[in-house]
Write a protein that holds these residues in place. Sequence first.
Motif, mmCIF file in Angstrom:
data_model
loop_
_atom_site.group_PDB
_atom_site.id
_atom_site.type_symbol
_atom_site.label_atom_id
_atom_site.label_comp_id
_atom_site.label_asym_id
_atom_site.label_seq_id
_atom_site.Cartn_x
_atom_site.Cartn_y
_atom_site.Cartn_z
ATOM 1 N N PHE A 255 0.834 -1.197 0.000
ATOM 2 C CA PHE A 255 0.000 0.000 0.000
ATOM 3 C C PHE A 255 0.874 1.255 0.000
ATOM 4 O O PHE A 255 0.641 2.194 -0.772
ATOM 5 C CB PHE A 255 -0.913 -0.016 1.226
ATOM 6 N N THR A 259 1.087 3.964 -3.123
ATOM 7 C CA THR A 259 0.452 5.272 -2.948
ATOM 8 C C THR A 259 1.409 6.361 -2.485
ATOM 9 O O THR A 259 1.093 7.553 -2.597
ATOM 10 C CB THR A 259 -0.684 5.172 -1.919
ATOM 11 N N LEU A 353 -6.319 -3.714 3.501
ATOM 12 C CA LEU A 353 -5.236 -3.006 2.836
ATOM 13 C C LEU A 353 -5.060 -3.460 1.395
ATOM 14 O O LEU A 353 -4.808 -2.652 0.492
ATOM 15 C CB LEU A 353 -3.931 -3.200 3.610
ATOM 16 N N THR A 354 -5.199 -4.755 1.176
ATOM 17 C CA THR A 354 -5.092 -5.280 -0.188
ATOM 18 C C THR A 354 -6.182 -4.703 -1.074
ATOM 19 O O THR A 354 -5.934 -4.298 -2.219
ATOM 20 C CB THR A 354 -5.158 -6.811 -0.171
ATOM 21 N N LEU A 356 -7.865 -1.853 -0.618
ATOM 22 C CA LEU A 356 -7.586 -0.431 -0.839
ATOM 23 C C LEU A 356 -6.535 -0.231 -1.923
ATOM 24 O O LEU A 356 -6.670 0.632 -2.802
ATOM 25 C CB LEU A 356 -7.112 0.204 0.462
ATOM 26 N N THR A 357 -5.467 -1.022 -1.857
ATOM 27 C CA THR A 357 -4.386 -0.889 -2.835
ATOM 28 C C THR A 357 -4.893 -1.161 -4.243
ATOM 29 O O THR A 357 -4.547 -0.446 -5.198
ATOM 30 C CB THR A 357 -3.230 -1.840 -2.486
ATOM 31 N N SER A 361 -5.515 1.867 -7.447
ATOM 32 C CA SER A 361 -4.481 1.676 -8.463
ATOM 33 C C SER A 361 -4.264 2.956 -9.272
ATOM 34 O O SER A 361 -5.208 3.556 -9.802
ATOM 35 C CB SER A 361 -4.885 0.539 -9.404
#
Length: 627
Positions: A255, A259, A353-354, A356-357, A361
């Motif tokens: 993440f 970001t 978290l996965t 959100l990542t 993108s």
Amino acid sequence: MSHSTIRLTAAQALVRFLAAQYTERDGVRHRLIAGTWGIFGHGNVAGLGQALMEAGEDVMPYHQGRNEQAMVHAAVGYARQRGRLSTQAVTTSIGPGATNLATGAALATINRLPVLLLPGDYFASHAADPLLQQLEHPVEADVSVNDTLRPVSRWFDRITRPEALIPSALNAMRVLTDPAETGAVTLALPQDVQAEAFDWPEEFFGERVWRVRRPAPDPAELADAVGAVRAARRPLVVAGGGVHHSGAEDALKAFADATGIPVASTQAGKGSLRHDHPADLGGIGHTGTAVSDDLARTADLIIGVGTRYTDFTTASGTLFQNPEVRFVNLNVTAFDAHKLAATTLVCDARTGLTALTEVLSGHRVDAAYEAEYRAGKERWERVVEAAFGAGDDSAVPTQSQVLGALDSVVGDDDVVINAAGSLPGDLHKLWRARSPRQYHLEYGYSCMGYEIPAAIGVQQAAPDTPVWALVGDGTYLMMPTEIVTAVQEGLPVNVVLVQNHGYASIGGLSESVGAERYGTAYRYRAADGSFTGAPLPVDLAANAASLGMEVLRAKTVGELRQALGAARASDRPTCVHVETDVERPAPAAPPAEAWWDVPVAEVAAREPAVRARARYDREVAARRRHL
């Protein structure tokens, strides 16, 4: 389905049941109750004591403790090292043995760490009444001292009939393995019931697997969180202990890499990113780094991941000062996710978290923001180097130099354990965490005496890993008892014993709030009755040696570094004793970068308290309620 039964005592049945319980997460299975700590008395010797002996070490390993509270700390240290997927049980007699569990239970529940407590209790039949050590309540005959464990347990039951063990034991396992509910679980066991026989269904003893869930985020909550992140210009992640409990360190790294959002850590969350990751800013809050706290004051979005937002993290509500600041809280527990009027993302840390990542993108913070926090990180690294600076090898070390010497000796996988005193603040600011499990700070309860027994639990969970318990003299005197256990079990734990002649942390706090270090020094009484005479001639190194440890005394920075290296190479329990220089101003740990609210006397006759109150009134004016 078979309906056959087997006749066992309740204690024998419980041991057999516990030996067949497993957790499973991500396809990997772990034994849930890996062993049982115990001190036997009349309340459990003929029940659980006999059952453990009859079952044998292959079925249920037994560990002999010296203090009931310490046994809980050892089990908690074990559970934390094993990612909450495996823990240990603790059995005690009735009376003081049982009430000694209360502090350990509170620590476990506050830190959301699983431990199973099995205290003895009064006769369920009341055939012998009152028993030795039984509390008699004049209007409630079903009350016992074990009821002190109710408010600090996530599940509590008193097993007054053998068959009542079946649903209660299953519920106990459910709570222990639930990432949102876990903590201390107490099954109080009347001593007559422990020894009573019952025809148990064989199915009760079948292997049972408790899958540890990874709940996914709700799509609407995920969309709201993504919108908040995309709209933010100065976002900051606050990583808490939930990152470690979930095993979400790689997901957090992905993440941050994708970001560019920087990461600051609570005491429980430190090590979520390796210290040299470009986005890792170190600790946050009252004991945080300058770069973390500076960014927190100007952040327009705080992304809390697995954190409870204690007052040390929020600087007692004074840290997050941007008028536009908002919060997104990713937490497996809804109770924590809703704090600070946040946009909630109730889910597992790794899963969230996965997600959100993936959805974010292509999104990345502005390059100028990245350059700003990276420059702040570089400036702080110079502060760390100055505090750790070896300087003159012949000098008596400061406390920060003790940490610097240890930093130069440890490997990536060593575990450093601490809980109370002035060391947690120095560690949170200065320690360079190299791996997810290295930084083991119990700061939810900040319990003096935790470190040595916890080191034993960690060493049991990771037998080939060097383990360090960092203690001051105040903490050491609270609970050195389990040194005997480490010697007995051949566990090569290392104790770094820092002698500073008193409660150094509270002494500093006392001075800052106008209490003038009253009652905090380990000194003889002076003529006026105060504790301002000569230092007490207490030889804690000799005490550690008398309990069976190898002891290495270090008087200088150079000797300390050599002693730490020798301890790490040793195959037996070793104590490195060092007396720090509390008068030398440098190199020393940097001061607090954010406030902490300890109320000061509103009226006082002595000038130090009057000045402290004036400072307090200025600081408290900055407190905000995030609504």
